[in-house]
Scaffold this motif. Structure first.
Motif, PDB file in Angstrom:
ATOM      1  N   GLY A  78      -6.151 -39.064 -34.782  1.00  0.00           N
ATOM      2  CA  GLY A  78      -4.739 -38.769 -34.589  1.00  0.00           C
ATOM      3  C   GLY A  78      -4.466 -38.016 -33.310  1.00  0.00           C
ATOM      4  N   ARG A  79      -5.474 -37.916 -32.440  1.00  0.00           N
ATOM      5  CA  ARG A  79      -5.342 -37.231 -31.147  1.00  0.00           C
ATOM      6  C   ARG A  79      -6.563 -37.613 -30.319  1.00  0.00           C
ATOM      7  NH1 ARG A  79      -7.366 -34.176 -34.904  1.00  0.00           N
ATOM      8  NH2 ARG A  79      -9.383 -33.183 -34.482  1.00  0.00           N
ATOM      9  N   LEU A  80      -6.557 -37.274 -29.045  1.00  0.00           N
ATOM     10  CA  LEU A  80      -7.693 -37.578 -28.186  1.00  0.00           C
ATOM     11  C   LEU A  80      -8.913 -36.736 -28.576  1.00  0.00           C
ATOM     12  CD1 LEU A  80      -5.858 -37.645 -24.735  1.00  0.00           C
ATOM     13  CD2 LEU A  80      -6.537 -39.607 -26.124  1.00  0.00           C
ATOM     14  N   HIS A  81     -10.095 -37.360 -28.474  1.00  0.00           N
ATOM     15  CA  HIS A  81     -11.327 -36.606 -28.705  1.00  0.00           C
ATOM     16  C   HIS A  81     -11.533 -35.603 -27.582  1.00  0.00           C
ATOM     17  CE1 HIS A  81     -15.341 -35.460 -29.672  1.00  0.00           C
ATOM     18  NE2 HIS A  81     -15.841 -35.989 -28.571  1.00  0.00           N
ATOM     19  N   ARG A  82     -12.005 -34.417 -27.943  1.00  0.00           N
ATOM     20  CA  ARG A  82     -12.110 -33.324 -26.985  1.00  0.00           C
ATOM     21  C   ARG A  82     -13.493 -32.688 -27.025  1.00  0.00           C
ATOM     22  NH1 ARG A  82      -7.966 -28.185 -26.717  1.00  0.00           N
ATOM     23  NH2 ARG A  82      -6.645 -29.804 -25.818  1.00  0.00           N
ATOM     24  N   MET A  83     -13.982 -32.297 -25.842  1.00  0.00           N
ATOM     25  CA  MET A  83     -15.136 -31.414 -25.723  1.00  0.00           C
ATOM     26  C   MET A  83     -14.670 -30.141 -25.021  1.00  0.00           C
ATOM     27  SD  MET A  83     -18.368 -33.808 -24.644  1.00  0.00           S
ATOM     28  CE  MET A  83     -19.441 -32.349 -24.740  1.00  0.00           C
ATOM     29  N   ARG A  84     -15.408 -29.055 -25.244  1.00  0.00           N
ATOM     30  CA  ARG A  84     -15.041 -27.779 -24.626  1.00  0.00           C
ATOM     31  C   ARG A  84     -16.309 -27.056 -24.189  1.00  0.00           C
ATOM     32  NH1 ARG A  84     -10.432 -24.573 -25.273  1.00  0.00           N
ATOM     33  NH2 ARG A  84      -9.730 -25.847 -27.042  1.00  0.00           N
ATOM     34  N   GLY A  85     -16.270 -26.448 -23.014  1.00  0.00           N
ATOM     35  CA  GLY A  85     -17.435 -25.702 -22.558  1.00  0.00           C
ATOM     36  C   GLY A  85     -17.156 -24.965 -21.260  1.00  0.00           C
ATOM     37  N   GLU A  86     -18.141 -24.203 -20.820  1.00  0.00           N
ATOM     38  CA  GLU A  86     -18.031 -23.453 -19.571  1.00  0.00           C
ATOM     39  C   GLU A  86     -18.474 -24.331 -18.406  1.00  0.00           C
ATOM     40  OE1 GLU A  86     -20.030 -19.544 -17.396  1.00  0.00           O
ATOM     41  OE2 GLU A  86     -20.054 -19.709 -19.589  1.00  0.00           O
ATOM     42  N   VAL A  87     -17.746 -24.230 -17.294  1.00  0.00           N
ATOM     43  CA  VAL A  87     -18.108 -24.979 -16.088  1.00  0.00           C
ATOM     44  C   VAL A  87     -19.274 -24.269 -15.397  1.00  0.00           C
ATOM     45  CG1 VAL A  87     -17.316 -25.804 -13.836  1.00  0.00           C
ATOM     46  CG2 VAL A  87     -15.764 -25.828 -15.801  1.00  0.00           C
ATOM     47  N   VAL A  88     -20.330 -25.039 -15.146  1.00  0.00           N
ATOM     48  CA  VAL A  88     -21.535 -24.471 -14.536  1.00  0.00           C
ATOM     49  C   VAL A  88     -21.849 -25.201 -13.235  1.00  0.00           C
ATOM     50  CG1 VAL A  88     -22.475 -23.813 -16.783  1.00  0.00           C
ATOM     51  CG2 VAL A  88     -23.080 -26.038 -15.797  1.00  0.00           C
ATOM     52  N   HIS A  89     -22.712 -24.615 -12.440  1.00  0.00           N
ATOM     53  CA  HIS A  89     -23.143 -25.240 -11.192  1.00  0.00           C
ATOM     54  C   HIS A  89     -24.109 -26.385 -11.504  1.00  0.00           C
ATOM     55  CE1 HIS A  89     -21.420 -22.381  -8.297  1.00  0.00           C
ATOM     56  NE2 HIS A  89     -21.631 -21.477  -9.229  1.00  0.00           N
ATOM     57  N   GLY A  90     -23.896 -27.511 -10.846  1.00  0.00           N
ATOM     58  CA  GLY A  90     -24.793 -28.641 -10.986  1.00  0.00           C
ATOM     59  C   GLY A  90     -25.542 -28.890  -9.695  1.00  0.00           C
ATOM     60  N   ALA A  91     -25.943 -30.137  -9.466  1.00  0.00           N
ATOM     61  CA  ALA A  91     -26.677 -30.481  -8.254  1.00  0.00           C
ATOM     62  C   ALA A  91     -25.764 -30.635  -7.047  1.00  0.00           C
ATOM     63  CB  ALA A  91     -27.466 -31.776  -8.472  1.00  0.00           C
ATOM     64  N   ALA A  92     -24.427 -30.588  -7.268  1.00  0.00           N
ATOM     65  CA  ALA A  92     -23.423 -30.677  -6.191  1.00  0.00           C
ATOM     66  C   ALA A  92     -23.433 -32.029  -5.490  1.00  0.00           C
ATOM     67  CB  ALA A  92     -23.612 -29.557  -5.174  1.00  0.00           C
TER      68      ALA A  92
ATOM     69  N   ALA B 109     -16.377 -30.895 -12.219  1.00  0.00           N
ATOM     70  CA  ALA B 109     -16.568 -29.720 -13.061  1.00  0.00           C
ATOM     71  C   ALA B 109     -17.581 -30.121 -14.125  1.00  0.00           C
ATOM     72  CB  ALA B 109     -15.251 -29.299 -13.706  1.00  0.00           C
ATOM     73  N   ASN B 110     -18.760 -29.492 -14.105  1.00  0.00           N
ATOM     74  CA  ASN B 110     -19.840 -29.840 -15.015  1.00  0.00           C
ATOM     75  C   ASN B 110     -19.819 -28.925 -16.236  1.00  0.00           C
ATOM     76  OD1 ASN B 110     -20.590 -31.538 -12.939  1.00  0.00           O
ATOM     77  ND2 ASN B 110     -22.184 -30.186 -12.175  1.00  0.00           N
ATOM     78  N   LEU B 111     -19.781 -29.503 -17.431  1.00  0.00           N
ATOM     79  CA  LEU B 111     -19.863 -28.697 -18.642  1.00  0.00           C
ATOM     80  C   LEU B 111     -21.311 -28.265 -18.861  1.00  0.00           C
ATOM     81  CD1 LEU B 111     -17.540 -30.488 -21.232  1.00  0.00           C
ATOM     82  CD2 LEU B 111     -16.979 -28.795 -19.489  1.00  0.00           C
ATOM     83  N   GLY B 112     -21.493 -27.008 -19.259  1.00  0.00           N
ATOM     84  CA  GLY B 112     -22.830 -26.487 -19.486  1.00  0.00           C
ATOM     85  C   GLY B 112     -23.466 -27.055 -20.745  1.00  0.00           C
ATOM     86  N   ALA B 113     -24.744 -26.751 -20.918  1.00  0.00           N
ATOM     87  CA  ALA B 113     -25.514 -27.291 -22.041  1.00  0.00           C
ATOM     88  C   ALA B 113     -25.004 -26.803 -23.385  1.00  0.00           C
ATOM     89  CB  ALA B 113     -26.992 -26.918 -21.876  1.00  0.00           C
ATOM     90  N   THR B 114     -24.262 -25.699 -23.404  1.00  0.00           N
ATOM     91  CA  THR B 114     -23.746 -25.167 -24.666  1.00  0.00           C
ATOM     92  C   THR B 114     -22.371 -25.718 -25.022  1.00  0.00           C
ATOM     93  OG1 THR B 114     -22.805 -23.240 -23.537  1.00  0.00           O
ATOM     94  CG2 THR B 114     -25.049 -23.031 -24.404  1.00  0.00           C
ATOM     95  N   ALA B 115     -21.889 -26.700 -24.267  1.00  0.00           N
ATOM     96  CA  ALA B 115     -20.571 -27.285 -24.555  1.00  0.00           C
ATOM     97  C   ALA B 115     -20.535 -27.808 -25.980  1.00  0.00           C
ATOM     98  CB  ALA B 115     -20.276 -28.410 -23.576  1.00  0.00           C
ATOM     99  N   GLN B 116     -19.372 -27.688 -26.607  1.00  0.00           N
ATOM    100  CA  GLN B 116     -19.204 -28.095 -27.997  1.00  0.00           C
ATOM    101  C   GLN B 116     -18.387 -29.376 -28.076  1.00  0.00           C
ATOM    102  OE1 GLN B 116     -17.539 -24.583 -29.928  1.00  0.00           O
ATOM    103  NE2 GLN B 116     -19.584 -23.890 -30.460  1.00  0.00           N
ATOM    104  N   GLY B 117     -18.683 -30.168 -29.082  1.00  0.00           N
ATOM    105  CA  GLY B 117     -17.998 -31.439 -29.283  1.00  0.00           C
ATOM    106  C   GLY B 117     -18.964 -32.594 -29.118  1.00  0.00           C
TER     107      GLY B 117
END
Length: 331
Positions: A195-209, A219-227
């Motif tokens: 009944g709505r868009l699927h969502r993930m949530r997490g902290e933006v972390v530094h990647g390989a750029a 914007a890279n979600l960290g390994a602890t992202a939920q969803g």
């Protein structure tokens, strides 16, 4: 909405209540129908509408190696439950000690003493208490003994998506259906069931750029992202920053095989920003959410950066065109 993490937080004078019990992972349309009936029953009885749920998911405690991946993280589950109109949420910390309570102990301690239940809304297949030994007959007997009404709902309030197709057959809304759709990258079907868009949530972390170097910073979600992480590929969707601003985005899920990547990543490139502002969009350290609208393609390995950049340009154009129609799941 009142939000309690343990029984000691429930005020002594709380209630009376009409309550339901469940994990409610995804809070999909079937769940929403159950909760609507809980709210209606509570209003009819001048009572509080209450959800009793668990964190972590019981399967993560009893069988951690085979527990299903959760559709949504705790923060989003609480936020979504709050939007259903319930008055209170008791999110109990699930442990083996709690699981050892007999059905009678659990119901008397939680439903009766803490929440002063007038009525309990459950499905025909309800199981609760030590070893899942409690069932509907158990709950009815406890209701007669302890003084609360038992309201049963067929298929625990399951409902067809309003825009179901012939291909769906007579399948009802369920968390399993949502997971299957996301595993296949079918975020559109997942949205119809949710009944709505699927969502993930997490902290933006530094990647390989690499995206920034190629002109498409992400914007890279960290390994602890939920969803639940959907199937690898490129998606059109939205990024919601820490201030709550929604940005159209092209979202990549996968391991960057062109650069011999191994770990799966979720990264979002915000589109429609002026060229001179593309590189200074700094979200590092912010908690953000990404919402998936539609899968554009699967993951592909390219022969080099030039071919990848050309495909990224096409992906961004496709995402921009799709999102410009303000594509949203029908409700």
């Amino acid at each position: 909405m009142y939000y309690w993490r343990d029984l000691d937080s429930v005020p002594e004078d709380f209630g009376p209540s009409v309550l339901t019990l469940g994990n409610f992972d995804g809070v999909h349309r079937g769940h929403q129908r159950v909760l609507q009936q809980v709210v209606e029953a509570a209003r009819q009885r001048s009572a509080e509408a209450v959800v009793v749920s668990f964190d972590p998911h019981p399967a993560q405690v009893h069988r951690p190696d085979s527990a299903p991946e959760l559709i949504m993280g705790l923060e989003d589950r609480v936020e979504t439950l709050a939007g259903t109109g319930i008055d209170a949420l008791l999110m109990m910390h699930y442990t083996l000690e709690l699981a050892s309570n007999s059905p009678e102990e659990f119901v008397e301690r939680v439903f009766v003493r803490a929440l002063r239940a007038k009525a309990v809304v459950i499905g025909h297949d309800v199981r609760f208490g030590r070893g899942n030994s409690g069932d509907l007959d158990t709950m009815r007997e406890l209701g007669r003994t302890l003084g609360f009404e038992v309201i049963t709902i067929d298929d625990f309030g399951a409902s067809y998506p309003e825009d179901a197709t012939d291909a769906d057959g007579d399948r009802r809304c369920s968390s399993t259906w949502v997971r299957e759709a996301l595993e296949a990258g079918d975020v559109g079907t997942a949205a119809r069931v949710l009944g709505r868009l699927h969502r993930m949530r997490g902290e933006v972390v530094h990647g390989a750029a690499r995206g920034r170097e190629l002109g498409y910073p992400t914007a890279n979600l960290g390994a602890t992202a939920q969803g639940f992480v959907p199937a690898d590929g490129i998606y059109a969707g939205w990024l919601i920053d820490g201030a709550g601003t929604r940005w159209p985005a092209a979202i990549s899920v996968g391991s960057n095989p062109t650069f011999d990547g191994v770990d799966r990543q979720v990264e979002a490139h915000v589109i429609n920003r002026p060229p001179e502002r593309v590189q200074d969009f700094d979200l590092y350290g912010q908690s953000v959410a990404v919402e998936f609208v539609e899968r554009l393609r699967g993951q592909i390995t390219y022969t080099g950066p030039e071919a990848l950049v050309e495909q990224m340009r096409l992906d961004v154009d496709n995402a921009r065109g799709l999102l410009s129609t303000e594509h949203q799941p029908r409700r």
